[in-house]
Design an enzyme around this catalytic site. Structure first.
Site, PDB file in Angstrom:
ATOM      1  N   HIS A   1       0.746  -1.165   0.124  1.00  0.00           N
ATOM      2  CA  HIS A   1       0.028   0.035   0.011  1.00  0.00           C
ATOM      3  C   HIS A   1       0.807   1.177  -0.117  1.00  0.00           C
ATOM      4  O   HIS A   1       0.772   1.964  -0.824  1.00  0.00           O
ATOM      5  CB  HIS A   1      -0.790  -0.018   1.444  1.00  0.00           C
ATOM      6  CG  HIS A   1      -1.501  -1.110   1.397  1.00  0.00           C
ATOM      7  ND1 HIS A   1      -2.862  -1.420   0.742  1.00  0.00           N
ATOM      8  CD2 HIS A   1      -1.448  -1.977   2.572  1.00  0.00           C
ATOM      9  CE1 HIS A   1      -3.495  -2.624   1.425  1.00  0.00           C
ATOM     10  NE2 HIS A   1      -2.634  -3.049   2.255  1.00  0.00           N
TER      11      HIS A   1
HETATM   12  O1  RIB Z   1      -4.977  -0.655   5.307  1.00  0.00           O
HETATM   13  C1  RIB Z   1      -3.490  -0.558   4.914  1.00  0.00           C
HETATM   14  C2  RIB Z   1      -2.792   0.581   5.788  1.00  0.00           C
HETATM   15  O2  RIB Z   1      -2.851   0.153   7.057  1.00  0.00           O
HETATM   16  C3  RIB Z   1      -1.280   0.438   5.433  1.00  0.00           C
HETATM   17  O3  RIB Z   1      -1.016   1.955   5.671  1.00  0.00           O
HETATM   18  C4  RIB Z   1      -0.617  -0.232   6.408  1.00  0.00           C
HETATM   19  O4  RIB Z   1       0.695   0.155   6.852  1.00  0.00           O
HETATM   20  C5  RIB Z   1      -1.611   0.190   7.526  1.00  0.00           C
HETATM   21  O5  RIB Z   1      -1.193   1.048   8.380  1.00  0.00           O
END
Ligand code: RIB
Ligand code: CA
Length: 335
Positions: free
Chosen positions: A249
């Site tokens: 992500h």
């Molecule tokens: O939902 C994904 C997010 O939540 C990413 O930033 C991961 O690192 C967690 O923080």
């Protein structure tokens, strides 16, 4: 001209790659890091951030501050199901930090960075939006000095938290902070949202992870990241049934900037987004609590609406990741 950025993050396996890109991408000038609660308590994410800049050989160049310690109003939630109890489980190669947390508050440090790079700086947020909301609640005069806010958070068609699986973790753990940014007329239209709709297309397949590990001159840094990827992949397969690899992500937040600041052509980055006004469900009794809801859609060429990402050139994305890891190897301190 490099792109001046401040990174507020909650390392976090994917945050670790956002830190790596921020440190080593030739387009970026990382001014500082604030480590927020989120994937783990703030004490742990602060340790992880210091350990990562040490591993990357950047502990003298990049100041690390303690970020937000808890949500604006709610009790914190963490994500040990994905990141483990430490927030960065899966390897013994993380070094003891060679830097301390900076003295002074992240609010003052971020204000200084914003004023020194007024109208050029992007604030990158890859955890909850609590740190940024706190900064701009205390110092609203800074809103007009920020060029972009690039957020990993939310999701229009995709979720990973709440009873309906319709919310995304970063937004779900502090919906009030998210609404503060996404509903503010001075902030919403210069916010770029990399939600699960796009991040679930950035899958770290075994082929990618093998490239991360490398073959010739397998360094300890590559081994460290290989082990982090393997843990992350195992967590995502167990928790959310990702069989081809985990979604990476957070580093995606940096990709639209390469296009928007003119570092790479639109034809190469291919960032595809919709202009949307958003609101987050902040009623904890609602089965869609924390969901990012579309209030209004504008024409793509409009200047109004948050820029919500839906796709990009993922080959370009992975090349940025692998090139920055290769750069990081040259300055890494872990033997
Ligand atoms: O939902 C994904 C997010 O939540 C990413 O930033 C991961 O690192 C967690 O923080
Ligand atoms: Ca994160």
């Amino acid at each position: 001209m490099k792109i001046p950025i401040w990174l507020d993050c909650d390392p976090g396996h994917d945050d670790a790659l956002a830190i790596t890109l921020s440190c080593f991408h030739p387009a970026l000038q990382l001014l500082g890091i604030s480590a927020s609660y989120g994937n783990a308590p703030a004490t742990k994410t602060a340790y992880n951030a210091r350990s990562l800049v040490t591993a990357l050989g950047m502990f003298e160049q990049i100041p690390v501050y303690a970020g937000a310690q808890k949500p604006l109003y709610r009790t914190p939630e963490y994500a040990p199901d994905i990141h483990g109890e430490s927030g960065l489980d899966g390897t013994e190669l993380l070094p003891e930090p060679k830097c301390e947390l900076q003295q002074g508050s992240y609010v003052e440090a971020m204000e200084k960075a914003i004023l020194e790079h007024a109208n050029e700086i992007t604030i990158v947020a890859t955890g909850p939006l609590t740190s940024l909301a706190t900064l701009l609640i205390q110092k609203p005069h800074l809103k007009s000095k920020i060029k972009y806010i690039s957020i990993m958070g939310g999701g229009i068609e995709v979720g990973n938290r709440n009873d309906n699986c319709s919310a995304e973790f970063n937004v779900w753990i502090d919906p009030e902070a998210a609404n503060f940014i996404l509903q503010d007329p001075e902030l919403k239209d210069k916010s770029i949202l990399l939600g699960l709709d796009i991040t679930h297309k950035a899958i770290a397949t075994q082929q990618v992870v093998d490239q991360v590990r490398g073959v010739v001159g397998k360094s300890k840094l590559r081994q460290l990241f290989y082990e982090l990827f393997q843990f992350f992949a195992h967590s995502y397969e167990g928790a959310q049934d990702f069989k081809d690899g985990p979604p990476l992500h957070d580093p995606l937040t940096l990709i639209p900037l390469l296009e928007f600041y003119g570092w790479a052509p639109k034809s190469q980055v291919q960032f595809q987004y919709k202009r949307l006004d958003l609101r987050v469900v902040d009623d904890a009794t609602h089965s869609d609590f924390g969901k990012t809801c579309v209030i209004k859609e504008y024409d793509p060429n409009d200047k109004r609406g948050t820029m919500v990402g839906f796709n990009a050139n993922m080959d370009f994305f992975w090349k940025q990741i692998l090139d920055c890891l290769a750069e990081a190897e040259k300055s890494s301190t872990i033997e």
